[in-house]
Write an enzyme that holds these catalytic residues in place. Structure first.
Site, PDB file in Angstrom:
ATOM      1  N   ARG A   8       0.796  -1.233   0.000  1.00  0.00           N
ATOM      2  CA  ARG A   8       0.000   0.000   0.000  1.00  0.00           C
ATOM      3  C   ARG A   8       0.829   1.285   0.000  1.00  0.00           C
ATOM      4  O   ARG A   8       0.286   2.376  -0.176  1.00  0.00           O
ATOM      5  CB  ARG A   8      -0.983  -0.012   1.184  1.00  0.00           C
ATOM      6  CG  ARG A   8      -2.197  -0.891   0.910  1.00  0.00           C
ATOM      7  CD  ARG A   8      -3.301  -0.592   1.890  1.00  0.00           C
ATOM      8  NE  ARG A   8      -3.065  -1.226   3.178  1.00  0.00           N
ATOM      9  CZ  ARG A   8      -3.483  -0.721   4.338  1.00  0.00           C
ATOM     10  NH1 ARG A   8      -4.124   0.427   4.378  1.00  0.00           N
ATOM     11  NH2 ARG A   8      -3.243  -1.357   5.457  1.00  0.00           N
ATOM     12  N   ARG A 338      27.588  26.813   4.361  1.00  0.00           N
ATOM     13  CA  ARG A 338      27.880  25.443   3.923  1.00  0.00           C
ATOM     14  C   ARG A 338      28.936  24.800   4.828  1.00  0.00           C
ATOM     15  O   ARG A 338      29.453  25.433   5.732  1.00  0.00           O
ATOM     16  CB  ARG A 338      28.294  25.476   2.460  1.00  0.00           C
ATOM     17  CG  ARG A 338      27.109  25.873   1.546  1.00  0.00           C
ATOM     18  CD  ARG A 338      27.548  26.028   0.107  1.00  0.00           C
ATOM     19  NE  ARG A 338      28.285  24.873  -0.339  1.00  0.00           N
ATOM     20  CZ  ARG A 338      29.217  24.894  -1.300  1.00  0.00           C
ATOM     21  NH1 ARG A 338      29.520  26.035  -1.908  1.00  0.00           N
ATOM     22  NH2 ARG A 338      29.846  23.796  -1.643  1.00  0.00           N
ATOM     23  N   LYS A 356      31.532  29.035   2.630  1.00  0.00           N
ATOM     24  CA  LYS A 356      31.909  27.617   2.657  1.00  0.00           C
ATOM     25  C   LYS A 356      33.347  27.478   3.136  1.00  0.00           C
ATOM     26  O   LYS A 356      34.221  28.214   2.673  1.00  0.00           O
ATOM     27  CB  LYS A 356      31.787  27.021   1.253  1.00  0.00           C
ATOM     28  CG  LYS A 356      32.033  25.534   1.208  1.00  0.00           C
ATOM     29  CD  LYS A 356      32.796  25.079  -0.016  1.00  0.00           C
ATOM     30  CE  LYS A 356      34.271  25.421   0.077  1.00  0.00           C
ATOM     31  NZ  LYS A 356      35.094  24.847  -0.970  1.00  0.00           N
ATOM     32  N   ASN A 391      38.189  30.585  -5.654  1.00  0.00           N
ATOM     33  CA  ASN A 391      38.986  29.628  -4.868  1.00  0.00           C
ATOM     34  C   ASN A 391      39.352  28.379  -5.651  1.00  0.00           C
ATOM     35  O   ASN A 391      40.123  27.565  -5.181  1.00  0.00           O
ATOM     36  CB  ASN A 391      38.214  29.235  -3.601  1.00  0.00           C
ATOM     37  CG  ASN A 391      36.838  28.672  -3.914  1.00  0.00           C
ATOM     38  OD1 ASN A 391      36.164  29.130  -4.836  1.00  0.00           O
ATOM     39  ND2 ASN A 391      36.409  27.704  -3.150  1.00  0.00           N
TER      40      ASN A 391
END
Ligand code: UD1
Ligand code: CA
Length: 460
Positions: A8, A338, A356, A391
């Protein structure tokens, strides 16, 4: 028991791997067993066995206190047949708690009480009264004494009226369980080997059978469909929200909070609507979280404010990739932090700023539309709108170092590896590919020129 198909759910994913609060259904059951200090957890798999076994192995920590093992049930001939498959791995001196991989919200306390009722020398059944008991095995008693569990399809009209049902959970000494399992047959309405038939064997053997009845239906509710999954998700989240509020956390709306992991809060934390917390998140004293934030693996220090629509996505909890937000920092709206973002005290990260693997020291600010990746940013640095650290050279990542009190103008490109010396200023629009000395104004763009009386081309 985790061998069933889950038709189901109408999904390719085996039922017990569907997620509730970010964890597979069966993982909830295993984690509860761990709280009981089980010495062994045996998972009976069948449908999707390789996938189920791989998922459980991956998510059960290496340092867990119990032995994890799998037995396969192929084909699936009923719950009794399922438990029969585990007989070779069950130790005779043990106490067996039978659980279902699709019943995720049973509390450890409830199972501890069931185990206490079993006391190593009784068959203890977890039961509940349902106004509508349709589909469940009924608890048949003479006076107070439990005589049998009769399945819906095998019940007499009188038995169908019984409202006390078997939850699917029992605690039983292994030694007796094995002797009763050996006596099961499938002569019943469904042609299945019913685990529940062991009750009548216990009664015949004069072995005490006890029922531990609870009233909280969510604890024994199974998941058979997406609707039931969503219902139990809400039941789980409500429980978490109540616990947080009991500790003093203010939630604008407990029905609009989702915790998919572990959220710990100090005093006077405020969380607005529609926030999702994943992994391990800690919020310090007085932290405010605006509406619609998604926060994963982060520790947010006292007094920090996370404005609306901020996305924080830390790496592994406790690792250098977890995100840290310092005391009094202001983040967002629409900020993105991040893995490895480490922000010091009173740092400001504004709208559409992405950070980050970068460290920002106390008081550094990047308020608009910027990218800081692999950067070390000193105290009080002001990082202008539209500026980025370049970077990545296509093969390797390099660091950008921005020393204390530097001002980076708008729309600058800092081509790493590069260092901007303390107190320096970088003019707007500069592409900086060489180190800039401290205290200097560095401008790296074409000089402005004007052509007097410039005539625009005219249409011929
Ligand atoms: C069973 C009980 C019933 C009880 C109900 C509670 C039996 C015979 N009946 O019903 O008394 O009220 O649970 O929900 O035990 N499974 C296997 N292999 C199988 C069959 C089932 O691993 O061959 C697993 C299922 O995946 C599920 C669990 O066992 O996790 C229970 O099976 P399910 O079919 O839902 O229970 P019922 O037999 O309907
Ligand atoms: Ca069944």
């Amino acid at each position: 028991m985790a061998a069933g198909k889950g038709t189901r759910m109408k999904s390719k994913l085996p039922k017990v791997l569907h997620l509730l609060a970010g964890r597979a259904l069966v993982q909830h059951v295993i984690d509860t067993a761990a709280v009981l200090s089980a010495r062994q957890v045996t998972v009976i798999t069948g449908h999707g066995a390789p996938e189920v076994e791989a998922a459980i192995t991956a998510s059960t920590q290496a340092g867990s206190q119990f032995d994890l093992n799998f037995v396969r049930q192929e084909p699936q001939l009923g719950t009794g047949h399922a438990v029969q498959q585990a007989v070779p791995v069950l130790r005779d001196d043990g106490l067996v708690v039978v659980l279902s991989g699709d019943v995720p919200l049973t509390q450890a306390d409830t199972l501890t009480q069931l185990i206490t009722s079993c006391a190593g020398d009784k068959l203890a059944l977890l039961t509940i009264d349902f106004a509508n008991p349709t589909g469940y095995g009924r608890i048949v008693r003479t006076g107070d004494a439990v005589q049998a569990i009769v399945e819906q399809k095998d019940a007499t009209p009188a038995q169908l009226k019984i409202t006390e049902v078997y939850s699917g959970i029992m605690a039983v000494p292994a030694k007796q369980l094995k002797t009763w399992l050996a006596r099961l047959d499938n002569k019943n309405a469904q042609g299945e080997y019913y685990l529940t038939d062991i009750v009548k064997f216990a009664v015949a053997d004069g072995f005490p059978v006890v029922a531990h009845k609870i009233i909280d239906a969510a604890q024994v509710a199974g998941v058979n469909s997406p609707v039931q999954l969503a219902d139990l998700e809400r039941a789980y989240q409500k429980r978490v929200a109540l616990q947080l509020m009991e500790q003093g956390v203010r939630l604008t709306d407990p029905a609009r909070l989702d915790v998919r992991g572990k959220l710990s809060c100090a005093q006077d934390v405020f969380i607005d609507v529609n926030c999702v917390f994943e992994g391990v998140v800690s919020l310090g004293e007085g932290v405010k979280i605006g509406p619609n934030c998604v926060i994963k693996n982060a520790s947010i220090a006292a007094g920090a404010v996370i404005h609306p629509f901020t996305h924080i996505e830390g790496g592994e909890p406790g690792s250098k990739n977890a995100v840290e937000v310092g005391p009094g920092a202001l983040i967002g709206p629409f900020a993105r932090l991040r893995p490895g973002a480490k922000l010091g005290a009173e740092v400001h990260i504004g709208n559409f700023v992405e950070v980050k693997n970068s460290t920002l020291a106390k008081g550094a600010k990047a308020n608009h539309l910027a990218y800081l990746g692999d950067a070390t940013v000193g105290e009080r640095v002001n990082y202008g709108a539209g500026s980025i650290t370049a970077n990545y050279d296509g093969a390797n990542k390099h660091r950008t170092i921005i020393e204390a009190d530097v001002h980076i103008g708008s729309n600058c490109v800092l081509v790493a590896p590069v260092t901007i010396g303390a107190g320096g200023t970088v003019g707007g629009g500069s592409t900086v590919s060489k180190d800039a000395p401290p205290l200097a104004l560095t401008v790296a763009r074409a000089r402005q020129m004007s052509v007097a009386n410039w005539k625009r081309p005219a249409k011929k």
